[in-house]
Structures are given as C-alpha cells and as structure tokens.
Design a protein around this motif. Structure first.
Motif, mmCIF file in Angstrom:
data_model
loop_
_atom_site.group_PDB
_atom_site.id
_atom_site.type_symbol
_atom_site.label_atom_id
_atom_site.label_comp_id
_atom_site.label_asym_id
_atom_site.label_seq_id
_atom_site.Cartn_x
_atom_site.Cartn_y
_atom_site.Cartn_z
ATOM 1 N N ARG A 189 0.832 -1.201 0.000
ATOM 2 C CA ARG A 189 0.000 0.000 0.000
ATOM 3 C C ARG A 189 0.872 1.258 0.000
ATOM 4 O O ARG A 189 0.549 2.247 -0.663
ATOM 5 C CB ARG A 189 -0.940 -0.013 1.209
ATOM 6 C CG ARG A 189 -2.060 -1.035 1.105
ATOM 7 C CD ARG A 189 -3.134 -0.789 2.153
ATOM 8 N NE ARG A 189 -2.639 -0.999 3.496
ATOM 9 C CZ ARG A 189 -2.683 -2.159 4.147
ATOM 10 N NH1 ARG A 189 -3.181 -3.231 3.540
ATOM 11 N NH2 ARG A 189 -2.242 -2.267 5.383
ATOM 12 N N THR A 190 1.957 1.237 0.753
ATOM 13 C CA THR A 190 2.862 2.389 0.783
ATOM 14 C C THR A 190 3.488 2.607 -0.584
ATOM 15 O O THR A 190 3.617 3.744 -1.052
ATOM 16 C CB THR A 190 3.965 2.167 1.832
ATOM 17 O OG1 THR A 190 3.372 1.891 3.107
ATOM 18 C CG2 THR A 190 4.834 3.403 1.968
ATOM 19 N N ARG A 191 3.882 1.520 -1.249
ATOM 20 C CA ARG A 191 4.452 1.623 -2.592
ATOM 21 C C ARG A 191 3.437 2.230 -3.557
ATOM 22 O O ARG A 191 3.775 3.100 -4.383
ATOM 23 C CB ARG A 191 4.882 0.247 -3.086
ATOM 24 C CG ARG A 191 5.506 0.262 -4.469
ATOM 25 C CD ARG A 191 5.781 -1.133 -5.006
ATOM 26 N NE ARG A 191 6.813 -1.808 -4.242
ATOM 27 C CZ ARG A 191 6.599 -2.805 -3.398
ATOM 28 N NH1 ARG A 191 5.333 -3.252 -3.210
ATOM 29 N NH2 ARG A 191 7.590 -3.369 -2.744
ATOM 30 N N ALA A 192 2.171 1.778 -3.461
ATOM 31 C CA ALA A 192 1.116 2.293 -4.340
ATOM 32 C C ALA A 192 0.865 3.770 -4.072
ATOM 33 O O ALA A 192 0.648 4.554 -5.011
ATOM 34 C CB ALA A 192 -0.166 1.486 -4.148
ATOM 35 N N ALA A 193 0.906 4.168 -2.802
ATOM 36 C CA ALA A 193 0.694 5.578 -2.453
ATOM 37 C C ALA A 193 1.788 6.447 -3.047
ATOM 38 O O ALA A 193 1.523 7.537 -3.582
ATOM 39 C CB ALA A 193 0.652 5.736 -0.940
ATOM 40 N N SER A 194 3.038 5.996 -2.969
ATOM 41 C CA SER A 194 4.156 6.749 -3.547
ATOM 42 C C SER A 194 3.986 6.887 -5.057
ATOM 43 O O SER A 194 4.201 7.970 -5.630
ATOM 44 C CB SER A 194 5.473 6.042 -3.222
ATOM 45 O OG SER A 194 6.562 6.670 -3.857
ATOM 46 N N TYR A 195 3.599 5.809 -5.697
ATOM 47 C CA TYR A 195 3.409 5.809 -7.149
ATOM 48 C C TYR A 195 2.283 6.756 -7.546
ATOM 49 O O TYR A 195 2.413 7.554 -8.491
ATOM 50 C CB TYR A 195 3.107 4.386 -7.609
ATOM 51 C CG TYR A 195 2.882 4.240 -9.104
ATOM 52 C CD1 TYR A 195 3.959 4.251 -9.996
ATOM 53 C CD2 TYR A 195 1.597 4.074 -9.612
ATOM 54 C CE1 TYR A 195 3.759 4.109 -11.354
ATOM 55 C CE2 TYR A 195 1.382 3.936 -10.981
ATOM 56 C CZ TYR A 195 2.467 3.953 -11.849
ATOM 57 O OH TYR A 195 2.258 3.821 -13.196
ATOM 58 N N ASP A 196 1.160 6.710 -6.832
ATOM 59 C CA ASP A 196 0.013 7.555 -7.165
ATOM 60 C C ASP A 196 0.308 9.034 -6.920
ATOM 61 O O ASP A 196 -0.139 9.906 -7.687
ATOM 62 C CB ASP A 196 -1.208 7.131 -6.349
ATOM 63 C CG ASP A 196 -1.774 5.792 -6.797
ATOM 64 O OD1 ASP A 196 -1.402 5.341 -7.903
ATOM 65 O OD2 ASP A 196 -2.554 5.186 -6.044
ATOM 66 N N LEU A 197 1.047 9.344 -5.871
ATOM 67 C CA LEU A 197 1.413 10.739 -5.618
ATOM 68 C C LEU A 197 2.251 11.301 -6.760
ATOM 69 O O LEU A 197 2.095 12.460 -7.156
ATOM 70 C CB LEU A 197 2.178 10.848 -4.298
ATOM 71 C CG LEU A 197 1.327 10.786 -3.027
ATOM 72 C CD1 LEU A 197 2.210 10.554 -1.805
ATOM 73 C CD2 LEU A 197 0.512 12.077 -2.860
ATOM 74 N N GLN A 198 3.134 10.483 -7.311
ATOM 75 C CA GLN A 198 3.939 10.934 -8.443
ATOM 76 C C GLN A 198 3.090 11.118 -9.688
ATOM 77 O O GLN A 198 3.317 12.046 -10.476
ATOM 78 C CB GLN A 198 5.070 9.935 -8.714
ATOM 79 C CG GLN A 198 6.092 10.425 -9.735
ATOM 80 C CD GLN A 198 6.734 11.733 -9.336
ATOM 81 O OE1 GLN A 198 7.271 11.856 -8.226
ATOM 82 N NE2 GLN A 198 6.675 12.738 -10.211
ATOM 83 N N LEU A 199 2.086 10.249 -9.863
ATOM 84 C CA LEU A 199 1.176 10.418 -10.990
ATOM 85 C C LEU A 199 0.386 11.713 -10.855
ATOM 86 O O LEU A 199 0.166 12.432 -11.846
ATOM 87 C CB LEU A 199 0.216 9.225 -11.082
ATOM 88 C CG LEU A 199 0.806 7.890 -11.543
ATOM 89 C CD1 LEU A 199 -0.293 6.835 -11.621
ATOM 90 C CD2 LEU A 199 1.497 8.036 -12.898
ATOM 91 N N PHE A 200 -0.078 12.035 -9.638
ATOM 92 C CA PHE A 200 -0.740 13.310 -9.388
ATOM 93 C C PHE A 200 0.178 14.451 -9.820
ATOM 94 O O PHE A 200 -0.243 15.397 -10.508
ATOM 95 C CB PHE A 200 -1.064 13.462 -7.897
ATOM 96 C CG PHE A 200 -2.431 12.981 -7.516
ATOM 97 C CD1 PHE A 200 -3.576 13.650 -7.963
ATOM 98 C CD2 PHE A 200 -2.596 11.885 -6.693
ATOM 99 C CE1 PHE A 200 -4.839 13.213 -7.601
ATOM 100 C CE2 PHE A 200 -3.854 11.448 -6.328
ATOM 101 C CZ PHE A 200 -4.978 12.101 -6.780
ATOM 102 N N SER A 201 1.445 14.384 -9.408
ATOM 103 C CA SER A 201 2.411 15.429 -9.738
ATOM 104 C C SER A 201 2.585 15.560 -11.248
ATOM 105 O O SER A 201 2.585 16.676 -11.788
ATOM 106 C CB SER A 201 3.753 15.110 -9.076
ATOM 107 O OG SER A 201 4.748 16.028 -9.480
ATOM 108 N N ASN A 202 2.709 14.428 -11.918
ATOM 109 C CA ASN A 202 2.916 14.455 -13.366
ATOM 110 C C ASN A 202 1.740 15.103 -14.096
ATOM 111 O O ASN A 202 1.932 15.944 -14.990
ATOM 112 C CB ASN A 202 3.131 13.045 -13.898
ATOM 113 C CG ASN A 202 4.399 12.404 -13.357
ATOM 114 O OD1 ASN A 202 5.270 13.085 -12.829
ATOM 115 N ND2 ASN A 202 4.499 11.088 -13.483
#
Length: 419
Positions: A189-202
């Motif tokens: 879940r932590t890995r997914a949260a990090s990935y999604d936050l970067q997608l938000f940024s992009n």
C-alpha cells in the motif's frame, strides 16, 4: 561438541548472540565476455575478517555438508534455484543468502565447525569441489561427541517433550507467517501511495504546462488561469516531494519490518525442519529396531517350544546384536532430543528480535508522518493561490449577468456526492 559446552553457549543474551558476527552479501557485476553466465556474490564476515567471492553452488554444498555434519541442529533453508532470473529475484535471493549466512555464523556450534570456517575464509577455484573432497569423510556430530556419558545427565536437566515443542513451534511459525503477510500488504500500500502521488504530480504539471494556446477573449483579460497554473505547479512539486518521502518510508518498512520478520521465519522453519528430520531419521530407526527385537524374541520362543532349544544360540546372538544397536540408537535419540531443546532455547533468544521489528516500525511511522505533515502543510500556500483565482474576475456570458461571482475563497458550489 560436548553438550555441556553447548548449554553454556546458548545462554548468550540476544545482544551477545547477534554480535557474534555480521555478514553482508552483495551481487558482483557480471563479467564481460563470459559465455556461461552466473551470479557471483561478495561475502564479507566481520567475525572471520574475510571477504570472498561465492556462487550459489558453493552455498548449496555448504548447506549439504552442514546437514550431514549436524543432522540435529537448526540449519536454515536455502532460497530456491531459478533459470532466467530477474533483477528482483536476484535481490531477493541476495537477501535470503544474507540471512542464511548470518544465522549460521551466529550459531554457537555451526560457526566453529571447520566446514563453516572453510566456506568463509578459503578463496580457491571450484570451491564446491574442494569442499566436497575435503569433508567427504567427516562424521556427524553424535559420532564425534567426545563424551557420550554426559547425554543422559544433560537430558535430565531439561523439561518438555519434543511433540510439545513442535506444536509450540508450529504456532509461532504460523503467527509469524501471518505477520509477514500483513507487513507485505502494508508495504504494498505504501508503494502504491508513492506511485500515485507521483502520478498526481505528473498530471498537474501537464495541466499547468506552458504549451497551451489560450485566446485573450477566453481569459476575459483576467489572471485566474495564470493563478491556477501557478498553484498547480507548486502543488505538483509538493506531490513529487511527498512521493519521494513515501518511497523512503516504503524502503524503511521493507527492510525494518518485512526483512526482519522473514529472518525470524527462517530460524523457526530451520528448527521445524530439524524436528522433521529427527522424526524421519533416528526416531523412526529406534522404533524399527525395537520392533525387530520383539520379533526375534518371539521367534526364539517359538523355536524353543518346537525344538527343545535347538538353534536358539543363533537367534540369541542376533538378539544381542539388535539390543546393542538399540542402545546405540537410543543414545543417539537422546542426543537428538537434547539438541532440539538447545535449538529451541536459541529460538526463544532470537524472539527478542521482535523488539527490533516493532521499534523500527514505530520509528518509521512517527518520522514519516511528521515529515509528511510538514510537506502537506507546505502545500497550503499553493492551494490558497488557486482559491484566490475564483475572485480575480467575473466570468460573464455575453451581456448577461455573471455566471460566477464570488469573493469567498471557499468553494460553495454543488457537492459532487449530491449530483
């Protein structure tokens, strides 16, 4: 190894036990131009003050020799073989080999055996062949025990039966397995949260980019869009920072929690394998020998009643040989029981590792949440810039009244969930 000496060593505290050695295993770069490629590892031991190169085959031979030499000791399992290995698999195997060697090099008995010392200190071509040749005639620990007369006395000093210890071990093994599964899901879940936050940024960066062509008429000479873009660019940068911090949290959780629980699982599984080996080996041999002597005694009685004693001497000799075998197997069985007790004592010492796990978990969560709170708070100014864009100009349709006209920085439109 004398059991009395072993008993003294296993009374080491957890801190003393883990300080016996620190072993690191690193993957070496592939050698260019080599046709038969294989992964090589650099193994460093603090206790042996050594640095040697090893292949998986060398680990296999070490495991086989230790099992043969110490059938009643906790020898951890090796990670499996695989053809066509990925980088992820290689890294996971590296971690498993690191745990494997640390458990062995910290074991009060295994660490001092010539087999272990040879593995950690000898740098020679085709090490696995040399190891097999050098130790092919080495006897197991029971045979080489210098004073078997102490086994009975040592056994009287311990309490608890092997079946009871196995049940307790299985209970701990099952619970530790569930804890690892839960921690792996947590890390996922932590890995997914990090990935999604970067997608938000992009996506915010794309939305606020400079490439759009917007007519002056559409902007109605206002600066609301420029403010929205400014705010989104700032939020995009903050989301990227959030993603990076959550990514570091994922690494902390994986190394501090998942890897450490797996270390305990390797120890628990190693002792369970030991008990299983004992049940399939010496315990079964003892039962078979006892059953055999009962058959011989019955055969002797039948022969005596039929022939008046003729031929009894041959049967008696076989009975005497079988009784001698039973005595030796019985002594070996007692030694194996004693070893199980000592290995379980080692398990309970290692259970203090749970304190390290939860301390790491707690520190990781506190540190991460504190940093994430600061990052979220530093995002607020950019949100305020975007909120201010609402009152920067009145948007009108032709000559009619304004469609949106608000001086309030809080959204007062319809709720999404009410649509």
């Amino acid at each position: 190894m004398n059991p009395v000496q072993l008993g003294g060593e296993v009374t080491l505290s957890y801190t003393q036990l883990i300080s016996l050695d620190v072993v690191t295993v690193d993957v070496l770069p592939e050698k260019k131009g080599v046709l038969m490629k294989h992964t090589e590892y650099l193994v460093k031991s603090k206790s042996f003050n050594s640095s040697v190169q090893r292949r998986y085959t060398h680990f296999e031979v070490l495991y086989e020799l230790l099992i043969a030499r110490f059938p009643y000791r906790m020898v951890p399992r090796l990670p499996p073989k695989k053809i066509g290995m990925t980088d992820h698999f290689i890294n996971q195997r590296r971690k498993a080999l690191t745990r494997f060697l640390n458990i062995i090099s910290r074991h009060p008995v295994l660490r001092r055996d010539p087999v272990t010392q040879f593995f950690f200190t000898t740098e020679v071509h085709d090490l696995h062949i040399h190891m097999k040749e050098k130790f092919k005639n080495v006897l197991d620990e029971f045979v080489t025990n210098p004073d078997k007369s102490t086994i009975e006395n040592e056994l009287k000093m311990v309490s608890g039966d092997v079946n009871g210890m196995k049940q307790e071990l299985v209970r701990m093994l099952n619970s530790a397995s569930v804890l690892r599964e839960l921690s792996e899901r947590w890390v996922s879940r932590t890995r997914a949260a990090s990935y999604d936050l970067q997608l938000f940024s992009n996506e915010l960066s794309v939305l606020a980019g400079e490439g759009q062509t917007v007519s002056a008429w559409s902007l109605h000479k206002g600066d609301s869009w420029s403010k929205l873009r400014e705010g989104m660019r700032g939020i995009a940068a903050q989301f990227s920072n959030l993603s990076e911090r959550v990514g570091r949290q994922r690494v902390e959780e994986e190394t501090g929690i998942v890897d450490n629980i797996t270390f305990l699982l390797d120890i628990l599984q190693g002792v369970k394998d030991l008990i299983d080996r004992r049940e399939k080996g010496v315990n079964k041999e003892h039962q078979q020998a006892f059953s055999r002597i009962q058959q011989l005694k019955k055969q002797k009685g039948t022969m005596a009643s039929r022939s008046g004693g003729t031929g009894e001497s041959g049967i008696q000799q076989r009975i005497d040989e079988q009784e001698s075998l039973i005595n030796n197997i019985g002594l070996r069985n007692n030694f194996s029981v004693l070893c199980v007790h000592w290995e379980m004592k080692l398990v309970y010492t290692y259970l203090s590792h749970f304190a390290i796990i939860w301390d790491s978990f707690l520190k990781s969560q506190i540190s991460s949440h504190r940093d994430l709170t600061d990052l979220w708070n530093s995002t607020k100014p950019f949100v305020n810039i975007m909120m201010g864009a609402q009152s920067s100009v009145a948007v009108t349709g032709g000559s009619g009244p304004p469609i949106i006209q608000s001086s309030d920085q809080h959204y007062s439109g319809p709720n999404f969930y009410d649509m």
